[in-house]
Structure formats: C-alpha cells, structure tokens
Design a protein around this motif. Structure first.
Motif: not given
Ligand SMILES: *[C@@H]1O[C@H](CO)[C@@H](O)[C@H](O)[C@H]1NC(C)=O
Ligand SMILES: Cc1cc2nc3c(=O)[nH]c(=O)nc-3n(C[C@H](O)[C@H](O)[C@H](O)COP(=O)(O)OP(=O)(O)OC[C@H]3O[C@@H](n4cnc5c(N)ncnc54)[C@H](O)[C@@H]3O)c2cc1C
Ligand SMILES: *[C@@H]1O[C@H](CO)[C@@H](O)[C@H](O)[C@H]1NC(C)=O
Ligand SMILES: *[C@@H]1O[C@H](CO)[C@@H](O)[C@H](O)[C@H]1NC(C)=O
Ligand SMILES: *[C@@H]1O[C@H](CO)[C@@H](O)[C@H](O)[C@H]1NC(C)=O
Ligand SMILES: *[C@@H]1O[C@H](CO)[C@@H](O)[C@H](O)[C@H]1NC(C)=O
Ligand SMILES: *[C@@H]1O[C@H](CO)[C@@H](O)[C@H](O)[C@H]1NC(C)=O
Ligand SMILES: *[C@@H]1O[C@H](CO)[C@@H](O)[C@H](O)[C@H]1NC(C)=O
Ligand SMILES: CC(=O)N[C@H]1CO[C@H](CO)[C@@H](O)[C@@H]1O
Length: 540
Positions: A48-53, A56-58
């Motif tokens: 799920i971390t790949d899905a969360i923006y 802070n994410n560019s």
């Molecule tokens: C957004 O940033 C967080 C923290 O730096 C990171 O864990 C997360 O994977 C990032 N999301 C994406 C989709 O790259």
C-alpha cells in the motif's frame, strides 16, 4: 408517499437533522499508520505504500491534478486532500475506508474525475481522495456476452476492448472517451445508443461495492435495494464501486454517422422547431443530437447561430437518408453527408477525431488534456419550445459567446423503461434533455471570470424556465450542478436533500433514502448532494 413513512418524512423536515458520527479528530499520521497496519490484514503482493501520496511526495500535485477535469473546481478549492490513495489493489480501497472512518477523514472517490462540480476531488472538510485510476481491468466473456469492468477503466478503454473481441457487440455509454466507469455508470450514463438500449445502468447485471465497514459486497450480499440504488443514485452515497458486470448489446457490423451544420440564414430555427417534434418519435436505431453555438463574425451586427445535427444510425446510408427525408426534409441530408463505419470508429467520430484516426487513441487518451473552466446545467423538456422561445435562446447565446447548448432526443427505449426501474426517473414523456455549458480559458480571465460566467449560465437557465419541466424542474445527476440545491461537505440538512433529491430522482428519492439507511446508516459516504440516511434511525 404512503402511510407512516410519509409522516416520518414530514417530521424529519421539521425536527431532525443528521450528523456525522466521526468521533476522532482528524489526524494524518495516525491515518497513514492505520493504512499500513490495516493493510497487513489483507494479504496480497501490492504494498500500500506504493499507493499513498501525501503533500510530501514530489508527485502529489500532479497526481492530484491529473484527473481533475474542470479547472474551475480545482482552482476554487480551499482545502487540499491530506492524502491520495491510488489503489493498486481492492484491499487498498477497503483499508482507506476503515482508516478514514477511524481517524475522522471524509473520503472522496475518484474514478475519471469528470464530476462537473469536482465533488470527486474537492471538499471543505478534512478529506482523503481514493483514486481508482489504476483499478482498470476489463474481462469480457463472449460466451455469455457479459463483461466485468473495474471502476478506473475509461469508456474509451471499454469500447476498445469490446471491439477487440467482436464487431457486432457494443455497449451504451457516454460519448466522451475519458469518463471513468465508476462515476459515469453510477449516475446513469447515456450516449448515442440511448434510444435503442437505454442507459448504461439499464444494462448492468452485478457490481462489487466496498461498504462503510470495508467489506466487499456483490449484488446478492448488498441486496436488491442497494443494487437498485447504485444504478443511477450516484455510487458515492452508498460505497465504493470497485467494478460493474455489464451485458453487451448487439450492433450491426457497420453503422452510419453524419454531421451537418445550418445557420439561422440556412433555416436553423425551423429545423430546430421541427426536430423537437420528431426526434423522440424516430425509430430507435436513429439518434440525432443538436449542438447549438453562437457564431460571432468580424463585422458589427455580424452574428448568427449555428446548429449542428449529429446523427448515429444502427444501419446503412440508404435507410438513414430515407428516414431523415421523411421526418426532417428541410435538413436535405445527402448520401455524401453520411459515413459508414464500424461502431468503434463511430466512437472516434463522436469524440471529434478526424476520419481514419487509429482506434489506439481510445487506449492512449486516458485523461483529457487541454483543460478549461466550465459550468454546466441541465433541463428536461416535455413540450416543444415555441419559435418565440427559440428566438429568446438565440439572442441570449449570441450575447454570451463562450457557450454551447446540446439537445439530446429521448423516446424509444428510454420511454419503455418505467420511472422506478432505476433511480433515474427521466423516462416516458420527455422529448429531449438539454445541456447548457459555459466554457472559458485563462485567456478569458480564468478563475477570476468565474462569477461572470456563472451569472450567464443562470440567466440562460432562468430564461428557459417557461418551457422546461416543472414541479420539479428535473435535472440529470451526471450533469452535476450545485445550483439545484446543495449543502456543505458534511451535508447536514435533510430538507435541502429533499429539494435536490426531487429534481434528480423524483419519487425515487424515498427508496434511495431507504437503501442508504440499509447500507450506510451513519452517513459515512457523503458530499454536497449525497443521499442522506433516514433521519430517525438514530432514535430507534
Ligand atoms: C510518499 O512518501 C512516503 C514517505 O517518504 C513514502 O513512504 C511513500 O512510498 C511515497 N509514496 C509513493 C507513491 O512514492
Ligand atoms: C467532457 C465530458 C463529457 C461528458 N459526456 C457525457 C456523456 O456523453 N454521457 C453521460 O452520461 N455523461 C457525460 N458526462 C458526465 C459524466 O457522466 C459524469 O461527470 C460522471 O459522473 C463522470 O464519472 P467519472 O468517474 O469520470 O467522474 P468522477 O469525478 O471521478 O466521479 C463522479 C462522481 O461519482 C463518484 N464516484 C466516482 N467513482 C466512484 C466509484 N468508483 N464509486 C462510487 N462513487 C464514485 C464521485 O465521488 C463523484 O461524485 C460528461 C462529462 C464531461 C466532463
Ligand atoms: C464537519 O464534520 C466534522 C466531524 O463531525 C466536524 O469536525 C466539522 O467541524 C464539520 N465541518 C463543517 C464545515 O461543518
Ligand atoms: C485489522 O487488524 C487490526 C489490528 O489487528 C484490527 O484492529 C482491525 O479490526 C482489523 N480489520 C479488519 C477489517 O479485520
Ligand atoms: C512530511 O514531512 C515532514 C518533514 O519531514 C514531516 O514532519 C511530516 O510528518 C510529513 N507529513 C506527512 C503527511 O507524511
Ligand atoms: C474515411 O477514411 C477511410 C479510410 O480510413 C476512407 O476509405 C474513406 O474514404 C474516408 N472517408 C471520408 C469521407 O473521408
Ligand atoms: C486573477 O487575479 C489575480 C489577482 O488579481 C491575478 O494575480 C491573476 O493574474 C488573475 N488571473 C488571471 C488568469 O487573469
Ligand atoms: C447546509 O445546511 C445548513 C443547515 O440547514 C445550512 O445552514 C447551510 O446553509 C447549508 N449549506 C449550504 C452550502 O447550502
Ligand atoms: C457569422 C457571419 O455571418 N459571418 C459573416 C460576417 O461577415 C463576413 C464578411 O461579410 C462573412 O464572410 C461572414 O460569413
């Protein structure tokens, strides 16, 4: 309304209001932590971390803007989402619901982002966007002539995938190729085959829905009331639609289309008058839309109206020319005006691509580029607009300039389906539906010009009130318009909901409230025009 139910309804207006039951104060970190933890309940290979923006994410801003169709909504937003979850797996949608509820965030659901008022990405209370862009698989089963389509697929992708499998199957849905199946179907969904096959929702067999507890339900487990409600009542009031099961419809290997234009000097007024009388009575295979625009020439007083007749016929040129000759002789349609092509090519024609464009654009154009500012309103007509009314319309259009008006004929299959078959009530008795759209760009003042354009659109709408449907003045949910009645993002006023509810759904509003109370009695899923639960539920 019947019996005690009616009484409760009336009581509710007088006494009660419903409120959000979120208890925890909004806490972003806790929400994000919850997503990661909750996610561990669901085992799959897509983290799920790949899905969360988060901001802070560019790429947060570009993800946010990617599927925002109307710049007016984007630029007038006062609050940004605290996070965008671009679900890569169904469990990400479930986790988003569970965690947003626990930590006091509203969820805005976005499939294609075409909501005319931006309700899929704008809210004035702390919120997260659940973006279904990536959930877009399409599985077609030709043996049963059905398909499962995920919410994030576009109409263009669906049309392309059907055409890959068969030249004699299609599906009745929107003319625009970048609409998200999730939002588009749940508000009705109409296109050039509407008079033959009705709306998209008239051809839906099943659905997958995430409810406010994070459970995935299907038609059987959600029950017939809720399954009825999501087919036209707007999915966003009931849960997250993950996918739809649809029934494909038969089409001939070749269809015929045309587009001819007439100005006032070329008899556009008489033609439009006549079109109103016949378009809804034509055979179901024929759909003729009118698009009306002002033409402003260089000289003073050098203004006219141009009416474009756009036709779609499930048949060949000869039959089409004869039908038009018999019903709209003054259009003088010639065989040379007609183009025969496959159904999927006709999709490109309607979307405005030049003849000969490869159908690959249906896969490549997943989002609309060249974004503009706009405001749209809708109207239903049960009577012909007299010529004096058309003159009023023409005069206003010539002074507004950046506007177009679209008239879509009803009748045919639309008139055969009863008003309560689905929440969409605009069936028999309607001659046509009108869409009024003012549209402008940065060059015309951008967001600063908003008030001026909104005023123009209201002026036009008011001028048409003598001719439009009345009591209620009906409106099309998919042409979202907050002017017909709306509340704030928490949606706390049942009486207001009854006002827009009557316009969008007529008597079906009651059953929608009942379905809402079954599936989401605490009103977790809401927006400025959502369906409220039955107010008395908390006193039971
Ligand atoms: C957004 O940033 C967080 C923290 O730096 C990171 O864990 C997360 O994977 C990032 N999301 C994406 C989709 O790259
Ligand atoms: C250029 C353009 C052309 C159009 N042409 C047509 C047309 O030919 N025919 C027609 O019928 N309509 C047409 N529309 C209107 C269109 O059908 C609606 O705007 C529709 O709601 C768009 O769905 P979406 O998923 O793209 O939009 P979104 O903005 O993503 O969603 C619209 C609404 O549905 C909700 N929603 C979205 N996805 C889900 C989901 N998975 N589960 C629950 N709720 C969800 C959103 O929260 C929002 O309230 C057009 C709109 C535009 C901008
Ligand atoms: C909306 O509801 C939330 C949760 O109950 C509350 O904290 C917030 O103040 C409300 N906002 C508005 C604008 O009503
Ligand atoms: C997921 O796991 C957490 C922690 O064990 C638990 O609190 C939560 O209720 C679970 N959610 C579901 C939907 O089972
Ligand atoms: C964003 O980054 C800042 C600084 O690293 C951090 O304090 C904050 O918690 C982060 N916010 C989110 C939503 O991740
Ligand atoms: C449209 O394109 C096809 C080939 O792609 C061509 O055969 C046909 O003549 C074209 N029709 C018109 C009217 O340009
Ligand atoms: C809108 O107004 C603001 C403030 O006056 C100005 O800075 C901006 O350039 C204007 N935008 C446009 C598109 O005219
Ligand atoms: C929403 O309803 C409340 C309560 O009736 C009302 O005060 C408020 O003005 C409404 N908000 C909008 C935007 O209509
Ligand atoms: C819309 C319209 O009538 N345009 C006309 C304006 O005048 C010029 C010059 O006479 C014509 O060429 C346009 O057709």
């Amino acid at each position: 309304m019947k019996g005690p139910y009616a009484l409760l309804f009336i009581t509710s207006i007088l006494l009660l209001s419903f409120s959000s039951v979120t208890s925890a104060s909004a806490d972003v970190d806790a929400f994000l932590q919850c997503l990661r933890k909750q996610y561990s309940n669901y085992s799959n290979s897509k983290p799920i971390t790949d899905a969360i923006y988060t901001p802070n994410n560019s790429s947060f801003q570009s993800i946010y803007e990617l599927r925002t169709n109307n710049l007016r909504s984007l630029y007038s937003a006062t609050l940004k989402p605290v996070a965008i979850v671009t679900a890569l797996h169904e469990s990400h949608a479930q986790a988003t619901v569970v965690c947003a509820k626990r930590h006091g965030f509203q969820v805005r659901i976005r499939s294609g982002g075409h909501d005319f008022e931006g309700l899929s990405f704008v809210s004035n209370v702390p919120f997260v966007i659940l973006d279904l862009f990536n959930l877009r698989s399409i599985h077609i089963d030709m043996s049963s002539e059905t398909a499962w389509v995920q919410a994030g697929a576009t109409t263009g992708e669906l049309y392309y995938r059907i055409s890959e499998k068969s030249r004699v199957h299609g599906f009745p849905a929107g003319v625009c190729i970048t609409l998200g199946i999730g939002g588009h179907f749940s508000g009705g969904g109409y296109g050039a085959m509407m008079r033959k096959y009705g709306l998209s929702i008239d051809n839906v067999l099943d659905a997958q829905l995430v409810d406010a507890n994070g459970r995935i339900l299907n038609r059987k487990s959600m029950g017939e009331d809720v399954f009825w409600a999501i087919r036209g009542g707007g999915g966003t009031s009931f849960g997250i639609i993950l996918s739809w099961k649809i029934k494909l419809v038969p089409i001939p290997p070749k269809v015929t289309v045309f587009k001819v234009q007439r100005t006032l000097e070329q008899g556009a007024t008489d033609l439009t008058y006549r079109w109103q009388q016949v378009a809804h009575k034509l055979p179901q295979d024929l759909f003729i839309r009118l698009e009306v625009r002002p033409l402003i020439g260089p000289g003073k007083g050098n203004k006219t109206i141009q009416v474009t007749f756009i036709g779609h016929f499930l048949g060949q040129t000869d039959g089409l020319v004869q039908l038009v000759k018999a019903n709209l002789p003054a259009l003088d349609l010639q065989p040379s005006d007609c183009l025969e092509m496959s159904w999927v090519e006709s999709i490109l024609f309607w979307a405005g691509f030049p003849n000969g464009t490869s159908t690959d654009v249906l896969l490549k154009n997943r989002v609309q580029t060249n974004k503009v500012f706009y405001k749209t309103k809708s109207d239903y007509f049960k009577q012909v607009i007299p010529k004096a009314g058309l003159e009023t319309l023409w005069n206003l259009l010539m002074n507004i300039k950046h506007i177009f008006v679209q008239l879509n004929p009803y009748g045919g299959r639309m008139a055969e389906i009863s008003e309560d078959q689905t929440p969409f009530p605009h069936r028999a008795g309607n001659l046509f539906k009108v869409q009024y759209t003012v549209v402008w760009s940065d060059a015309e003042g951008g967001i600063n010009a908003t008030e001026r354009y909104l005023e123009w659109s209201r002026t036009l709408y008011n001028a048409m009130s003598p001719y439009a449907s009345k009591f209620p003045r009906e409106a099309f949910l998919n042409y979202r318009d907050l002017d017909v009645g709306s509340n704030d993002s928490n949606n706390t006023d049942f009486a207001v909901a009854m006002v827009y509810g009557a316009k969008f759904f007529k008597a079906n509003f009651q059953r929608l409230v009942r379905a809402k109370t079954i599936i989401d009695s605490h009103n977790f899923f809401k927006n400025e025009q959502s369906i409220p639960p039955f107010p008395s539920h908390k006193f039971k």
